[in-house]
Write an enzyme that holds these catalytic residues in place. Sequence first.
Site, PDB file in Angstrom:
ATOM      1  N   GLU A 180      -6.300  12.623  17.369  1.00  0.00           N
ATOM      2  CA  GLU A 180      -7.285  13.692  17.241  1.00  0.00           C
ATOM      3  C   GLU A 180      -6.954  14.499  15.986  1.00  0.00           C
ATOM      4  OE1 GLU A 180      -7.461  15.902  20.886  1.00  0.00           O
ATOM      5  OE2 GLU A 180      -8.116  14.169  22.060  1.00  0.00           O
ATOM      6  N   GLN A 210      18.313 -10.291 -17.161  1.00  0.00           N
ATOM      7  CA  GLN A 210      19.092 -10.109 -15.939  1.00  0.00           C
ATOM      8  C   GLN A 210      18.533  -8.981 -15.070  1.00  0.00           C
ATOM      9  OE1 GLN A 210      23.240  -8.502 -15.981  1.00  0.00           O
ATOM     10  NE2 GLN A 210      23.795 -10.560 -15.286  1.00  0.00           N
ATOM     11  N   ILE A 247       7.528  -4.330 -12.615  1.00  0.00           N
ATOM     12  CA  ILE A 247       7.608  -5.570 -13.398  1.00  0.00           C
ATOM     13  C   ILE A 247       6.360  -5.743 -14.251  1.00  0.00           C
ATOM     14  CG2 ILE A 247       7.528  -8.099 -13.192  1.00  0.00           C
ATOM     15  CD1 ILE A 247       9.474  -7.815 -10.818  1.00  0.00           C
ATOM     16  N   HIS A 248       5.215  -5.354 -13.715  1.00  0.00           N
ATOM     17  CA  HIS A 248       3.961  -5.483 -14.461  1.00  0.00           C
ATOM     18  C   HIS A 248       3.862  -4.481 -15.609  1.00  0.00           C
ATOM     19  CE1 HIS A 248       2.594  -7.945 -11.061  1.00  0.00           C
ATOM     20  NE2 HIS A 248       1.558  -8.281 -11.784  1.00  0.00           N
ATOM     21  N   GLU A 250       0.322   3.193  13.371  1.00  0.00           N
ATOM     22  CA  GLU A 250       1.063   2.840  14.591  1.00  0.00           C
ATOM     23  C   GLU A 250       2.408   3.546  14.671  1.00  0.00           C
ATOM     24  OE1 GLU A 250      -1.814  -0.322  15.665  1.00  0.00           O
ATOM     25  OE2 GLU A 250      -1.487   1.245  14.247  1.00  0.00           O
TER      26      GLU A 250
END
Length: 401
Positions: A131, A295, A353-354, A379
């Site tokens: 609610e 690395q 990484i992108h 949940e």
Amino acid sequence: MARLAQTAGLTDIQQEILSTVRDFVDKEILPVATELEHRDEYPQQIVDGLKELGLFGLMIPEEYGGLGESLLTYALCVEEIARGWMSVSGIINTHFIVAYMLKQHGTQEQKDHFLPRMAAGDIRGAFSMSEPGLGSDVSAITSKAVKDGDAYVLNGQKMWLTNGGTSSLVAVLVRSDEGHPESTAPHKSMTTFLVEKEPGFGEVRPGLTIPGKIDKMGYKGVDTTELIMDGLRIPADRVLGGVTGRGFYQMMDGVEVGRVNVAARGCGVAQRAFELGVQYAQQRHTFGKPIAQHQAIQFKLAEMATKVEAAHAMMVNAARKKDSGERNDLEAGMAKYLASEYCKEVVEDSFRIHGGYGFSKEYEIERLYREAPMLLIGEGTAEIQKMIIGRRLLEEYRFQG
């Protein structure tokens, strides 16, 4: 993925089901997910495809027209679907929880009436606990049902219904003081009502209004709504299980298996984020070589893959525990907590990484970056999971002094 997130001990039937779902995800979901998500468009064609595959009845017993499969099979299917687009997994997850609650707690008449049509996907389910001022404190529910002859009259406002508009059956938890003295503990004076309605928005049946979609940061496509009850009349035979006062336990049982599925969603999103990261790292060149050969990037990929594997293993363990008939709230809480946290971390590492391209809406990782936070809340928050885990550990490891 060739090696990560494999599940040992599956039957031939389970493997065939998963292979079919994986092909569907690759061919029907991944190519269109980002475009539909950016438009916040309900994926009707994808949902129709899932209906044809029988996924809406995957765990519904065969006697009601379902496939009668295990929670493990269902969770692994959810993992695959979430890898394609998490919103689609949400569409079937809420439906699954209502079907599970009916199977476990419904009267025979309720099972006969609803489950065959739910298995076919003709009735879509949603469930409603929260609610506007409630959060995780379910005992503070104020929505109320009052007995009136052979029916109940429901009043109150509910929040955060996944499938609120597209569903035609909602399991609604309200307070019902009839037959319960004022001193009764709050969780013992709650009842779950099975509310049938027309799909759509506005007044969907007399006394019941679905105002419209809530605009969200992510988790788009699937409709998330409020539900307003104002003099909503529900026949007494639509009390789940036929007896008032059991709603809290029924809902918690449903949420427990729902937590396994949220964990599965986290696993699926994390897998996709890893796939995107490891692919991009081999395509993007800096300082004369692919960044995957640096690395620092290899360390990041190693951490991501380990988290994907660990979350998957915990999710599978929680599902198998429930399938065995044992109590699994500890395992489900751990799986949901770990998978959602690791999902967020893996998605962020893939985003890093992108580089700058991760910030562009042209790249899929941007969508995943907005979707992952929902799993931290759905949940039960991480804090709620820790409370469940901590209490169960103290039960298991009680000091005998």
